[in-house]
Design an enzyme around this catalytic site. Structure first.
Site, mmCIF file in Angstrom:
data_model
loop_
_atom_site.group_PDB
_atom_site.id
_atom_site.type_symbol
_atom_site.label_atom_id
_atom_site.label_comp_id
_atom_site.label_asym_id
_atom_site.label_seq_id
_atom_site.Cartn_x
_atom_site.Cartn_y
_atom_site.Cartn_z
ATOM 1 N N ASP A 47 -12.547 -30.116 -36.212
ATOM 2 C CA ASP A 47 -11.266 -29.999 -35.771
ATOM 3 C C ASP A 47 -10.799 -31.247 -35.033
ATOM 4 O O ASP A 47 -11.074 -31.582 -33.949
ATOM 5 C CB ASP A 47 -11.040 -28.697 -34.671
ATOM 6 C CG ASP A 47 -11.048 -27.463 -35.718
ATOM 7 O OD1 ASP A 47 -10.324 -27.395 -36.664
ATOM 8 O OD2 ASP A 47 -11.674 -26.553 -35.132
ATOM 9 N N GLY A 163 -11.153 -20.031 -29.902
ATOM 10 C CA GLY A 163 -11.084 -18.630 -29.245
ATOM 11 C C GLY A 163 -9.910 -18.063 -29.268
ATOM 12 O O GLY A 163 -9.782 -16.992 -28.213
ATOM 13 N N ASP A 193 -8.572 -20.182 -41.409
ATOM 14 C CA ASP A 193 -9.169 -20.678 -40.040
ATOM 15 C C ASP A 193 -8.368 -20.319 -38.852
ATOM 16 O O ASP A 193 -7.258 -20.266 -38.585
ATOM 17 C CB ASP A 193 -8.784 -22.316 -40.193
ATOM 18 C CG ASP A 193 -9.435 -23.119 -38.882
ATOM 19 O OD1 ASP A 193 -10.120 -22.599 -38.293
ATOM 20 O OD2 ASP A 193 -9.227 -24.315 -38.976
ATOM 21 N N GLY A 195 -9.782 -17.859 -34.852
ATOM 22 C CA GLY A 195 -9.631 -16.447 -34.497
ATOM 23 C C GLY A 195 -10.378 -15.362 -35.486
ATOM 24 O O GLY A 195 -10.572 -14.074 -35.603
ATOM 25 N N SER A 216 -15.990 -20.326 -32.307
ATOM 26 C CA SER A 216 -16.555 -19.715 -30.962
ATOM 27 C C SER A 216 -17.147 -18.428 -31.246
ATOM 28 O O SER A 216 -17.976 -18.157 -30.498
ATOM 29 C CB SER A 216 -15.384 -19.580 -29.821
ATOM 30 O OG SER A 216 -14.391 -18.807 -30.382
HETATM 31 C C1 DX5 Z 1 -7.515 -24.147 -34.376
HETATM 32 C C2 DX5 Z 1 -8.797 -24.599 -34.994
HETATM 33 C C3 DX5 Z 1 -9.694 -23.852 -35.343
HETATM 34 C C4 DX5 Z 1 -10.374 -22.963 -34.501
HETATM 35 C C5 DX5 Z 1 -11.685 -22.353 -34.741
HETATM 36 O O1 DX5 Z 1 -6.869 -24.999 -33.553
HETATM 37 O O2 DX5 Z 1 -8.037 -25.407 -36.234
HETATM 38 O O3 DX5 Z 1 -10.562 -24.295 -36.528
HETATM 39 O O4 DX5 Z 1 -10.807 -23.966 -33.321
HETATM 40 O O5 DX5 Z 1 -12.180 -21.571 -33.642
HETATM 41 P P1 DX5 Z 1 -12.198 -20.261 -33.380
HETATM 42 O O6 DX5 Z 1 -13.015 -19.764 -34.614
HETATM 43 O O7 DX5 Z 1 -12.810 -20.214 -32.094
HETATM 44 O O8 DX5 Z 1 -10.844 -19.462 -33.427
HETATM 45 ZN ZN ZN Z 2 -10.042 -25.956 -37.773
#
Ligand code: DX5
Ligand code: ZN
Length: 238
Positions: A47, A163, A193, A195, A216
């Site tokens: 990211d 997260g 992508d 959550g 996460s």
């Molecule tokens: C959102 C990002 C995602 C996110 C994924 O800003 O593009 O890739 O960080 O992380 P989790 O799975 O924790 O939401």
């Molecule tokens: Zn991402």
């Protein structure tokens, strides 16, 4: 550019789990990547945030280059005006480069630019081009760029942090994106992508996501290998 072997690999093994590595222990990145590989993960999601397009600032091309592993590098650019910046990520070894439709006045040109680039590690592998949609962006925005993409990434959270909670309307948006792609007759993957947790990963897979990004839920500071295997099993068994 002709569909790449990376695209063919992803299309043949859908759904694929892509694990966000910025939630890993970055001071132990080598062993964290090895842990993912040993668990059977094939794709690492990075990211990239610039503190302008979204509030957080993260990493750039040197980090992508430093990811030395067999994992495919899935680079999600949450940066303003990526025109003339995408080349640095491709040079750093990106296998997938996704730009936001909201981030550029010339998203079509950015995608065209990417289409002319060769994979830095293996020219035959190509670069998969993705376009990402924030939760507030009409899904129909992909229609104008379908000729220039191999992936649509539907964000299930507003970009900025790992997260966050999955936004339920994402399921409708995923279905709509798949409908638009299906109607076009083009071979374009659709991913989700943000959550994605142990609780909802199987549901996202059943809903037809080809690429499932999770951060996460794997790197929770406790049992990353166990988490990765759990998420992979849930994706495969959908
Ligand atoms: C959102 C990002 C995602 C996110 C994924 O800003 O593009 O890739 O960080 O992380 P989790 O799975 O924790 O939401
Ligand atoms: Zn991402």
């Amino acid at each position: 550019m002709a569909p790449s072997s990376t695209f063919a690999t992803l299309a043949a093994s859908t759904p694929t789990l892509s694990v966000g590595v910025l939630t890993a222990d970055l001071l132990s990145l080598g062993s964290e990547l090895a842990l993912l590989e040993n668990a059977g993960v094939a794709v690492a999601h990075v990211d990239v945030m610039d503190g302008c397009f979204c509030p957080m600032m993260t990493v750039g091309p040197p980090f992508v280059k430093a990811l030395r592993s067999r994992l495919l590098k899935d680079v999600h650019l949450m940066i303003d005006e990526p025109l003339n910046k995408v080349g640095d990520y491709v040079a750093a070894g990106a296998d997938i480069v996704t730009v936001h439709v909201e981030a550029s006045r010339h998203v079509h040109r950015v995608l065209q630019q990417l289409g002319g680039m060769a994979n830095a590690n293996d020219a035959g592998r190509g670069v998969v081009r993705g376009v990402a949609l924030n939760p507030g962006t009409p899904v129909e925005a992909i229609e104008a760029v379908l000729d220039e993409i191999e992936l649509v990434l539907v964000l299930a959270v507003n970009p900025g942090w790992g997260g966050q909670r999955f936004i339920p309307s994402t399921f409708d948006r995923l279905a709509r994106a798949k409908e638009i792609v299906g109607r076009s007759g083009r071979r374009v993957l659709v991913g989700v992508d943000g959550g994605i947790t142990r609780q909802n990963v199987a549901e996202v897979a059943r809903a037809g996501a080809d690429l499932i990004v999770t951060g996460s839920a794997v790197f929770d500071g406790k049992a990353a290998a166990v988490n990765a295997r759990f998420m992979l099993d849930a994706v495969r068994a959908h």
